[in-house]
Design an enzyme around this catalytic site. Structure first.
Site, PDB file in Angstrom:
ATOM      1  N   LYS A 165       0.179  11.915   4.850  1.00 14.42           N
ATOM      2  CA  LYS A 165       0.425  10.899   5.880  1.00 14.42           C
ATOM      3  C   LYS A 165       1.055   9.657   5.250  1.00 14.42           C
ATOM      4  O   LYS A 165       2.025   9.099   5.759  1.00 14.42           O
ATOM      5  CB  LYS A 165      -0.896  10.520   6.565  1.00 14.42           C
ATOM      6  N   LYS A 189       0.829  -1.198   0.000  1.00 17.19           N
ATOM      7  CA  LYS A 189       0.000   0.000   0.000  1.00 17.19           C
ATOM      8  C   LYS A 189       0.871   1.258   0.000  1.00 17.19           C
ATOM      9  O   LYS A 189       0.597   2.214  -0.738  1.00 17.19           O
ATOM     10  CB  LYS A 189      -0.927   0.011   1.227  1.00 17.19           C
TER      11      LYS A 189
END
Lengths: 293, 293, 293, 293
Positions: free
Chosen positions: A239, A171
């Site tokens: 983030k 991811k």
């Protein structure tokens, strides 16, 4: 019937839980902000008063939470998942977190006789609603196979990446590319705009040529329209780039592209665009070039 | 019948000239290295002994040449195009050159009573062969319209970008995105590889998610196979990034992504991979991470 | 007595010409904006009405002009230096220009029987006034030696770098470091400011430690005082980084640090700080961090 | 007489402890690898068998250890400092660690009735031997004052930066500048070398001009000599840039210069130069330019 404990009812989690209900699973939902459960209760979900309670009554627990520290709370608090976990259960975490935390969760779940899969998704809000998410999964292949029906209630594809932590790593690698491609699109559009090009024509060229990308398809015309309504927020993009940077630092991979993108999104965040779509990075360039893209 | 003077028989030029012949145009070809014309002569082309000669007998001149200085030679030499240009002719330049040079050529062609279009292409070698190129064109809209049949003999789409220089600007903005997206893909794959992921699975995720791009489609599996046979050479990619950097400097657009990519391809060039496909940038990362991607 | 033709009476040129006069040289001055000569005429200079006239009557011509295209004008125009150059003369160019132009000037001066030295300086305005400039010189060592008295009237040190173009190359390499070190200082100060440190103490640490630099000494306390009065303008710093980037591109040297700095100064220029001191880059960071450095 | 517990006898710690002994302090030393204490025992130190023992008998504890996780071990293990800490004691940590850990240590020391100062140093090995270190200190000003004699036995200057964590922040900001300035020097030298300049002359220009820096003084001639014997290792430089990157990410400061430098040192580490001096980054550029700097 398989009972699901579902924890985290945000932009992604709510439609994922709804899809589980629609496919006939019994679902006990928990969210820190309880109001978010209302619509799911109408669809037949039951309400759990804590992660512990959601986990205690479930065969499979699915979690999708915003960041590492929120995930730690949900798993390790007194009323957390691990406190209520019975042997033989499976936990699927679809949050985007650091591979280091994913591995720690896997070990602590295993120590209690359970199985853990780190299974982040790609597909964003629309894919969550449509049930077309792609899961990239780290953990035992057997556990993945045993839970195909759970995954396929929420998504269209399961890709097994390797052992625990691999899903999280995939991811972050994937999202590094997302962030760089988005920044690339915007930078190219800034050159074109400052160069006086007809912008819809330029976007046409990008989408029709070697520069084509999912980001160009998703964001190009929105940027031209100045529409920064959130699909994937700039703050979350940042983030993920930060997590990707720490991961790469740990692996010893030089990542100059990721770092350049990270600095740009940081400038966007500093300018106050964090809660807009990541495409609002275009505003940073617009200020630089002194005109609209 | 429209007669075409075609100058520049490289990887792109040869199949483009062949397509003009197939569509019934009379084509006089010229190339600095004469051997390259042989196959086209068999298809019915005539041979010109200089750019001047190719231009003198043509209604429309098409040029596609490697870089600014080679283009300058072909246009401005004693035996160059401008020396043989008759009023009323159209010149289409499909080279990737600086917008500054495109504007200068346009002015000098106009001073001789001709019309100039800067019309670089996207689509690479395969598109040139299949006749599916996309032309991004700067210059007068009337000239573009008047030459639709010439363009559509070689490609599938014509996008008018604005006045002269706009085609060149669009190409450099486009190719900046190409270079950045390719570097993004490779950097993401390096993280994945060093992180121990199953690489075909990672590529599957990239292609199925928000990280999807034309570059991922074109280069991903080739990189996994270590196949760096040239579609678009690393040296040409670097050349275009350099032109893009100079263009952006002139426009006053900060381009940190382009510059980061440029430094990477420069490292690849320095390592001796210039004549391989641009995907050979993967080798730079492979040396860094100490293993195959 | 050696007669000097001095062309370019900007921030650097005026005090340099004044120092030549003080050391007893006869000096004929020329500047595009004539008003700038007034003070020098009081010091005994004579006024030339063109570069040609300044060159025609001089043994040695000194030029210090803002950029490549202005230099080209001064040398190549009808009333330019080369038009009035007699054999045996020496031309010293202290402009910061591309090595490519320096080599071209050297060749064209040599073709007219003259000797050319590319001799940019370091030391800024204060050093020009005090006569403590350092000259980095490209060209024949004999010519350098023959003109020691001219150089040492304006500066304290002559460093011979190699053949023509080497002075220009040295200056661009040097100034790349200047720009990067200045950006490094400012970025470090931004971290410190956002981290809540006592800023004079942080500057003390920088100046007393391994992070010490001339840029920290020159700019540190000015940044804390918000004093961006020009010593070396941000626009000129950016110009030199652009020249350095093109030079490095030509040489095939990957320069990620230079490029990162260039993008930052470009953002500063885009924000309208070009005519302030290069230290005004601090303002870019101040906007990012939402507080004063 | 003040008794010092000294933990960490590496490149910096050993000469610092020796200087404390020379100034008349009683010093109980501990190091994970016991052999390192031998020379200090000859100078009059006593040996402690654990951090706990070193702390238990001391008025002031000084620690200087390689990284966050090693520091955590020394403080938090069963035989760690905190287990043996009596109220009223002072702990000075001169390690380069994250401000987050420094604040945590401060809180845990305070909870046991002690006072903590994060007090990293600049000055490297030579300064540690000569006793000329500069301490940048976070914590209560009173505690700093009360321990002036301890600091000044090891260094020449104490700069108080603010509350706990400020010393650590100052060090990371400082070392970010160190890393960037070193990379700037090397990149400038690479341009100069590839441009064919006389390299000692170029270094002379750098050191005499606006590009001058402590890094140029410390590393310039060593790089020309190919001498990469360690003063400050590339691996430690990279570690500090990584910590600086995480700190800046947390503070929300975009740091494109730091990130560009980090990627370069990461490439150096990946090439196997981690245990050489940080100046070995020059080797990365040497491979790129295909010749010695």
């Amino acid at each position: 019937m398989t009972t699901i404990g579902f924890i985290g009812l945000g932009t992604m989690g709510s439609p994922m839980a709804a899809n589980l209900l629609r496919k006939g699973f019994a679902v006990a939902v928990y969210n820190r902000t309880p109001g978010k459960a209302a619509e799911l209760l109408k669809l037949g979900a039951s309400a759990a008063s804590s992660p512990l309670e959601a986990a205690a009554q479930a065969d499979v627990v699915v979690t999708i939470i915003s960041n590492d520290s929120a995930v730690e709370e949900v798993y390790y608090n007194e009323q957390g998942i691990l406190a209520g976990l019975k042997p033989g259960r499976t936990i699927i975490d679809s949050s985007t977190i650091s591979p280091a935390l994913a591995k720690r969760l896997a070990a602590d779940v295993a120590a209690r006789g359970g199985s853990f899969l780190d299974a982040p998704v790609t597909g964003s809000k629309d894919g969550a609603i449509a049930g077309t998410l792609l899961f990239m999964v780290g953990g035992s292949k057997e556990t993945v196979e045993a839970n195909r029906d759970v995954f396929l209630a929420m998504g269209r594809e399961i890709v097994h990446m390797g052992e625990n932590g691999s899903g999280a790593t995939a991811k972050l690698g994937h999202n590094a590319i997302v962030g760089i491609n988005a920044a690339a699109l915007i930078e190219g559009m800034a050159i074109a705009a400052k160069g006086g090009l007809d912008m819809p024509s330029f976007l046409r060229v990008v989408q029709g040529g070697g520069a084509a990308s999912k980001q160009a398809d998703l964001k190009g015309s929105k940027i031209l329209a100045g529409d920064y309504s959130v699909q994937f927020s700039l703050a979350l993009m940042l983030k993920d780039l930060k997590l990707g940077s720490v991961l790469s630092d740990g692996l010893g991979v030089p990542t100059p592209m990721l770092e350049a993108a990270k600095s740009l999104f940081q400038a966007g965040q500093a300018k106050g665009y964090g809660e807009e779509d990541l495409a609002a990075l275009a505003r940073v360039y617009e200020e630089w070039i002194g005109r609209r893209i």
